[in-house]
Each structure stands twice: as C-alpha cells, then as structure tokens.
Design a protein around this motif. Structure first.
Motif, PDB file in Angstrom:
ATOM      1  N   UNK A  53       0.817  -1.221   0.000  1.00 18.26           N
ATOM      2  CA  UNK A  53       0.000   0.000   0.000  1.00 18.26           C
ATOM      3  C   UNK A  53       0.848   1.268   0.000  1.00 18.26           C
ATOM      4  N   UNK A  54       1.958   1.259   0.737  1.00 21.19           N
ATOM      5  CA  UNK A  54       2.762   2.482   0.796  1.00 21.19           C
ATOM      6  C   UNK A  54       3.509   2.742  -0.512  1.00 21.19           C
ATOM      7  N   UNK A  55       3.769   1.689  -1.278  1.00 23.92           N
ATOM      8  CA  UNK A  55       4.368   1.909  -2.600  1.00 23.92           C
ATOM      9  C   UNK A  55       3.367   2.618  -3.510  1.00 23.92           C
ATOM     10  N   UNK A  56       2.102   2.160  -3.457  1.00 21.46           N
ATOM     11  CA  UNK A  56       1.049   2.807  -4.258  1.00 21.46           C
ATOM     12  C   UNK A  56       0.892   4.263  -3.792  1.00 21.46           C
ATOM     13  N   UNK A 109      -6.804   4.247  -0.944  1.00 19.14           N
ATOM     14  CA  UNK A 109      -7.602   4.872   0.125  1.00 19.14           C
ATOM     15  C   UNK A 109      -6.704   5.774   0.982  1.00 19.14           C
ATOM     16  N   UNK A 110      -5.507   5.310   1.274  1.00 20.66           N
ATOM     17  CA  UNK A 110      -4.572   6.152   2.054  1.00 20.66           C
ATOM     18  C   UNK A 110      -4.263   7.436   1.277  1.00 20.66           C
ATOM     19  N   UNK A 111      -4.105   7.315  -0.037  1.00 24.54           N
ATOM     20  CA  UNK A 111      -3.860   8.513  -0.856  1.00 24.54           C
ATOM     21  C   UNK A 111      -5.037   9.474  -0.772  1.00 24.54           C
ATOM     22  N   UNK A 163     -13.309   5.739   0.358  1.00 27.48           N
ATOM     23  CA  UNK A 163     -13.813   4.392   0.032  1.00 27.48           C
ATOM     24  C   UNK A 163     -14.959   4.475  -0.972  1.00 27.48           C
ATOM     25  N   UNK A 164     -15.853   5.447  -0.759  1.00 24.56           N
ATOM     26  CA  UNK A 164     -16.971   5.614  -1.707  1.00 24.56           C
ATOM     27  C   UNK A 164     -16.400   5.988  -3.084  1.00 24.56           C
TER      28      UNK A 164
END
Lengths: 311, 251
Positions: free
Chosen positions: B5-8, B107-109, B154-155
């Motif tokens: 996820x952190x790479x994305x 989602x983190x982004x 998320x939506x």
C-alpha cells in the motif's frame, strides 16, 4: 521433456465465457531458456491465455505451473518470477521514465541499493539513459515500448511474457526489441505472442499456432513449414497478359489458391501431377519462368486458420 | 505488511508534490468562494447560529467539505484513470503486490489528499477570520477528518472501480455527494430539520462528520456517538470498497 526442464507447464487450461471457450483445454510444456511463440488470428485466445498465465485472469478449469508455482493458488509467488510486456504500453504518464522503473522495483520489494544500479543498466541497455528524467508521454512509441520492456526486466524475471511486443513499431524499433529479446535467453524463458510471422520465424525456437482456444500445430518454424511441403506451390512469371492468364488460372479446377502481383502469379496446386496441365493451359508464348516456392510461416498460418478476416 | 500500500501511496505523493500548488488553488477556490459569499456577503442578514457568529459557524463545515470531497475525487478519478486510461492497474497486478495493497494504498492517498487540502483551507480561513484553533480542538477534530476522509475515499474507490464513463462520476458528484454534504449541516444546524426527520438525519455518517467536526473545532468536544458512527461507517465502507475492487478486478 523432463518435468524439471519445464519452465512453464499448462495442464488442460480452460477459460469459458458462457458457452464460448476462449481457451479450451490447453496443455503444453515450455522448456527453460527457450523462446516460445504463440501465433493465432485475432480472437484466437492468445491474450486470454497470457492473462491466465500472468495471474490477471482466473482459469475456469485446469491449471498452469510457472517454475513449479500454480497460477491459481500461488499467484504472488508466480508474479515474483515473471515479467510482462502487455499489448498496450501501460506506463504512468505522470511519472518520469526512471520513476516508472523505481515504482515497479519497489512493487517487487527491491531496496534502493539493489534497484538503482539495475535501473542504470536497463536504461543503458534500452538506450533511454539520456531521457530518463522525461515524462513518458513525451516518448515516441518505440521508446515507450523499450521502457515497458525495461520495466518488465527490473527484477530479473525467470519468465518474460511479451504480448505482441512490436505491434505499431517502425522497423528499426522492431529490430531493437528483437535484439533485446534474443540477448535474454541465457537468463530466462521468453513467451511471445505475435501477429508478425517474420518475428516468430526469427526469434522463436518453438511455435504453437492456436485458433478458437485450441492449439492447432506445435513445432519449430522449419517443422511447421515442412508440413506444407506437400502443398505444391509454384511461382509463374509471365511476360505479359496478366488479366487474361488470371482468368485462365481461375478456371482450372486443380488450382487451389491463386495470388497475383502484376505478371507474377503464386499458385497452389492440388497435386504434383497438376503441373503439366497447368503449363499446357498457359502455353509457352508468355511464360518467362516457373519455380517451386518454399512455403513460409504465413502460408502455414493461413492454411491452418483460414483467410477470413477476424473481428 | 504495508509495503505494498505504501508503494502505491508513494507514487501518488510524487504526483501530488509535483502539482501541489496548482491543485491546491483549484481545490480551495470553491470553499473560499462560499466562505466569502455567505460569510461576508450575508454577514448583515444572519446573526449568530447556535450562539456562534455565522462566519465562524460555517468555517468547520467548509474545511471538512474540502477534505472529504478531495478524498472522494482523488480516489474516484485516480482509480478510474489508472483503470480505464493508463491501464496502470494491470501493470501493478503483475507484480507481487495484491489487489488489497492497491485498494488500501489508494484509500490512504485519498485520506492524505483530504487532510492536506482540508488543512490548506483551514489555514486560509484562519488568516481571514478570528477563528483560532487550539491544539485540543485540532486533536478532537482529527478523528472526524480522518474517518470522514476515509469514508469518502472508500466511496470514491467504489465509484472509480465500477463506473466506466467519466461523466457518470461527475453525475455522482453532482447528484449524490454534493447534496449529501450540503444537507448535512455545512451551512445550517441539522436541528433545523423537522423533528420527525431528525433521528434519521442524525444517523447519517455525513451528519456525524459535519456536525461532530464543528463541535470539535469550535468547542474542542468529542461526541462519542458521532465518532462511533463514523468508525462503523468507515469499517463498512472499507470492506465494501475492498470487496467491490477485488471482485471487479478479478473479472
């Protein structure tokens, strides 16, 4: 082939969409370190097959082993070992060429100390080092293709999948991609799909022609051409009167195929014994030369998959 | 575990860093226009609302609105673009990272975009008005900002995954997202709704985001009911986004 020699092993691999079998019980073993070519017309199932082997698509039934790992249950291990060059250049246009490579190196879990040097090597090999800090949408089609190849090689894969790698490239760029592919075989197995018969003929140790989801023939380019040795193809060079002779040739019941380029005709005959009646029908007046024509891979392809244009 | 996820996310941050100022100008223009038009334009017509000058009453709502709409837009448009235009999702999917890594990273982004852009609007509003935020208020506001951004991200992820046409995403923003935001207490207290509707309105996660966020920023209070509502909604939205993305991509 011993099981341990096989880099890729397909076992009754099948993908169905309702009643349509896109890939229909495909079984195959591909030797480690070879260049394998998969040919077929549009819609034959080549891309579906490659998508299953690269874990992008789940097979309906059957399985494939990539270096011993199952594509259905060990996708992550499979993806560590493969490099993929898809049909379309799917580079990130918001990143520079180098950043594209760094992103994929990180996705493969590589540390900067490992990927920095590797990226330098690949940029050098693909001739992109001087443009590495440019955004990829400023690249030509050939440069983008070379960058996609470099990206697929970043983690030293054991198997490289190339889905129509030279489509849309100029002859120079095609040759450059060919040179890269040929230089790789010492280290990895190459699985290639292509529409270009000369590409398959030049690069591949082994070729399978598929259609309607099934393998039709399997062998080296020379072996496949040998299958058409019985086809009795001749080239007739006439001095003139092409239109008249075309009508004559089309009227002959034993001419099974006819191609014309000005006064040069390529004819396929039903049998060797038909040559004399053919020459009798044309006569000596306008006949310049007759020669036996070696079948090409394209002849084999057309013979097996038909002439009808696919969608 | 979070390397994928952190790479994305790392990729998205490179792009954000590059376009930071141009993007920020576009994002803050709309809430600031509302702020100037309603806050200053209607200053003489609207006195205090819930005991707070109107210009301060609407400030938290505009900060939150910027954050959640930025989270939605980033996730929806980014996923749609990666999936339908650049086809980079496929390039990601032939590496060892999983579909879960991709969706969590996106989602983190979205949450990062929401937080950064919300903070930018807050800073500008603080320069324009007497709104001065205390550390306690900011800490109380943080759960609303993060959970709210996560829900909207998320939506957005679901929209960017299932909608193939860009105009459809635009319609969802115009017909669903913006009305939901506007009607959840950005410009007026939800107590203005008829009594019969209030229990329903208070159950909406958007009410929890905007009204709860306002209490936090203006009073430094944390409403346990609203935070619980947001936590449950965030978990449900996350599960929904991961399920939809996984299912769609597998197709």
């Amino acid at each position: 082939m011993r099981v341990t020699d096989a880099s890729l092993s397909l076992r009754r691999l099948c993908k169905r969409y309702g009643d349509l079998a896109a890939v229909d019980g495909f079984s195959l073993e591909i030797r480690r370190g070879s260049i394998f070519g998969l040919l077929g017309p549009n819609g034959a199932g080549k891309t579906t097959l490659i998508r299953m082997l690269t874990t992008l698509l789940r097979p309906t039934s059957g399985d494939a082993l990539v270096e011993g790992f199952s594509v259905t249950t060990q996708g992550r291990q499979v993806r560590r070992l493969i490099g993929v060059v898809p049909q379309e250049n799917n580079l990130d246009r918001y990143l520079t060429a180098r950043e594209n490579l760094v992103l994929h190196a990180r996705m493969h879990g590589m540390a900067p100390s490992a990927y920095d040097r590797r990226i330098d090597e690949l940029l050098e090999m693909t001739g992109l080092a001087s443009r590495q800090h440019d955004f990829t949408d400023t690249y030509s089609g050939g440069m983008q293709r070379r960058l996609v190849v470099a990206r697929a090689l970043i983690h030293d894969p054991r198997i490289l999948f190339l889905d129509e790698p030279t489509t849309g490239l100029d002859p120079q760029s095609r040759r450059a991609v060919w040179d890269h592919v040929q230089s790789l075989t010492a280290q990895m197995t190459v699985f290639l799909t292509t529409h270009y018969m000369d590409e398959a003929d030049t690069l591949c140790d082994r070729i399978v022609i598929m259609d309607h989801g099934r393998a039709l023939v399997d062998g080296s380019a020379a072996e496949l051409k040998e299958r058409l040795a019985h086809a009795h193809r001749y080239e007739l060079q006439l001095k003139g009167g092409g239109d008249r002779y075309e009508a004559v040739l089309r009227g002959l019941p034993f001419v099974t195929e006819l191609k014309r380029d000005g006064d040069l005709f390529c004819v396929a005959l039903a049998g060797e014994e038909c040559l004399k009646p053919l020459l009798d029908a044309i006569g000596n007046a306008d006949l310049k030369s007759v020669s036996l024509r070696e079948p090409t891979l394209e002849d084999v392809f057309i013979e097996l998959t038909g002439r009808a244009v696919r969608e | 575990m979070l390397k994928g996820p952190f790479t994305v996310w790392w990729r998205d941050m490179i792009v954000l860093r590059r376009s930071f100022f141009s993007e920020l100008a576009a994002v803050v223009a709309s809430p600031l226009t509302f702020y100037l038009a309603f806050g200053f334009g209607l200053k003489g017509f609207i006195a205090n609302v819930d005991g707070v000058p109107y210009i301060l009453f609407m400030a938290p709502g505009l900060i939150t609105m910027t954050a959640v709409s930025a989270a939605f837009s980033e996730s929806a448009w980014s996923l749609w673009f990666h999936r339908r235009v650049q086809h980079t999702i496929e390039a990601y999917r032939v590496t060892p990272i999983t579909v879960y890594d991709i969706v969590i990273g996106k989602i983190i982004s979205g949450v990062t975009h929401g937080t950064v852009k919300g903070a930018a609007v807050a800073a500008i509003i603080m320069m324009l008005t007497t709104l001065h935020l205390q550390l306690a208020s900011l800490l109380a506001y943080l759960p609303y900002l993060l959970l709210g951004s996560m829900i909207f991200s998320c939506v957005g992820t679901i929209c960017g995954t299932v909608l193939n046409k860009p105009e459809t995403i635009g319609r969802v923003e115009a017909v669903v997202i913006m009305p939901l935001i506007f009607m959840s207490g950005v410009f007026f207290p939800v107590s203005s709704y008829p009594a019969a509707m209030l229990p329903f309105v208070r159950l909406l996660p958007t009410t929890a985001i905007f009204e709860g966020g306002r209490y936090a920023l203006l009073d430094g209070t944390l409403n346990a009911g609203y935070v619980a509502n947001l936590a449950i909604s965030a978990v449900a939205a996350f599960a929904g986004a991961v399920w939809v993305f996984n299912r769609r991509i597998e197709e």
